[in-house]
Design an enzyme around this catalytic site. Sequence first.
Site, PDB file in Angstrom:
ATOM      1  N   ASP A  93       0.805  -1.224   0.000  1.00 32.66           N
ATOM      2  CA  ASP A  93       0.000   0.000   0.000  1.00 32.66           C
ATOM      3  C   ASP A  93       0.835   1.269   0.000  1.00 32.66           C
ATOM      4  O   ASP A  93       0.336   2.325   0.362  1.00 32.66           O
ATOM      5  CB  ASP A  93      -0.934   0.007   1.208  1.00 32.66           C
ATOM      6  CG  ASP A  93      -0.191   0.261   2.503  1.00 32.66           C
ATOM      7  OD1 ASP A  93       0.977  -0.150   2.603  1.00 32.66           O
ATOM      8  OD2 ASP A  93      -0.776   0.887   3.404  1.00 32.66           O
ATOM      9  N   GLU A  94       2.079   1.200  -0.419  1.00 35.03           N
ATOM     10  CA  GLU A  94       2.915   2.394  -0.343  1.00 35.03           C
ATOM     11  C   GLU A  94       4.024   2.350  -1.393  1.00 35.03           C
ATOM     12  O   GLU A  94       4.578   1.295  -1.663  1.00 35.03           O
ATOM     13  CB  GLU A  94       3.552   2.456   1.054  1.00 35.03           C
ATOM     14  CG  GLU A  94       4.433   3.657   1.271  1.00 35.03           C
ATOM     15  CD  GLU A  94       5.043   3.633   2.663  1.00 35.03           C
ATOM     16  OE1 GLU A  94       4.395   4.152   3.586  1.00 35.03           O
ATOM     17  OE2 GLU A  94       6.130   3.080   2.820  1.00 35.03           O
TER      18      GLU A  94
END
Length: 396
Positions: A93-94
């Site tokens: 998620d990053e």
Amino acid sequence: MDAFYASVMIRDRPELHDAPVVVGGGHRGVVLSANYPARRFGIRSGMPGTQAQRLCPHAITMAPDFGLLTPVSRSIMDTFRSVTPVVEVTSLDEAFLDVRGARRLLGSPTVIAERLRSRVRAEHGITCSVGIAASVSVAKLASRQAKPDGVRVIAPDRFVAEVHPLDIGDLHGVGEATRRRLHRIGLVTVGDVAAIPVEQLRRMVGNHLGSHLHALVWGADRTQLRPGGAGVFGFGEGEPESSMGSQHTLAVDVGDRHVLHRELLSLATRVAGRARAAHRRGRTVALTVRFSDFVTVNRSRTLTEPTDVSLEVHATAVDLLDQLLDGLGPRARRVRLVGVRLEGLQRTHDGDTRQLAFGERDPGWPDADRAVDRAVGRFGSTAVRPASLIGHGRRA
DNA sequence: TCTGGGGTCCTAGGACCC
DNA sequence: TCTGGGGTCCTAGGACCC
């Protein structure tokens, strides 16, 4: 992404959007992600599930569904790559994006950030936050301050004014241990550390950490990204990992050696299988044992030749465990977690065969592993597995 | 009913070699 | 007659990240 796991898991369940939702936790687990309603009760990721339960007994708890999460993540990363090829993926998620080359075509970093945010929102129904700065750690700091659902810029000429008043532990790369250590010697804020000459800092905390801290407190850390980025999606992107492992916290603490051996078989089978699938072999087998008092030890052994053979990894791990437990003497300790890791990974090439030690007879296990891999590939992970794991497996 | 699972990188001592 | 200096590899522990 903001609360990625939780946001995706409840995306299509609007009735849950205002309810506290926790992903992960459960028996002896920790919280992977909590949506913002849950955070209002003090629930944070990394927190023991039991504590989350106490903070908010009526929170809805769910297990992560990677079949749902992984495709969303992949698609978002593709969106990032449509802006610039220089994308460093750090987790599901990053990611860091180097947009220096995209400005003429797409506009300022802020314009690019808003464009990405609206695409993510439109295509996936979740929000994300963007931090903009001239280095990795400052961008990371900015993105944390931007959350939820925002954009924040920390320009180089604003760095001292905006970052020096913060706690030193707020910096990306300064964890709890280093924070406590610095606080103990009176260095509390980023500015406090910045006031120390680098030479003195190096003498105080060691050469590497000293130099690293000095760079961080002046916003002068890494500016070059490593495109691709780690094994978030397995091999195939970026450089090969140097290790892969699997560990498992047992449902109850275990004293019985045979039960631990069986657990090691499950872990070794899984790790060696992953190595074979990735065309890797490792020369060092490492064992992790966490006892019931949470004391954690590692033991490792380097083999003469790299291996991807399940039973070789298992035999080595069992040997390491037995040596460790024998060394404990009469005071038996229960084990909470065991882990197996294959280190010093090397790429294998087609036709590679393992070097046989002088006088050793080929035991045929590599052939057996390959046959198992084919069956598992066609019929699923429970199709073929060691007999001793049948009826015990939470997984093969 | 405290405290997951996947990684990376650094340090430091000892063995060993030239 | 009293022990150098440089290098690599292995092992164990620890910090840090998501």
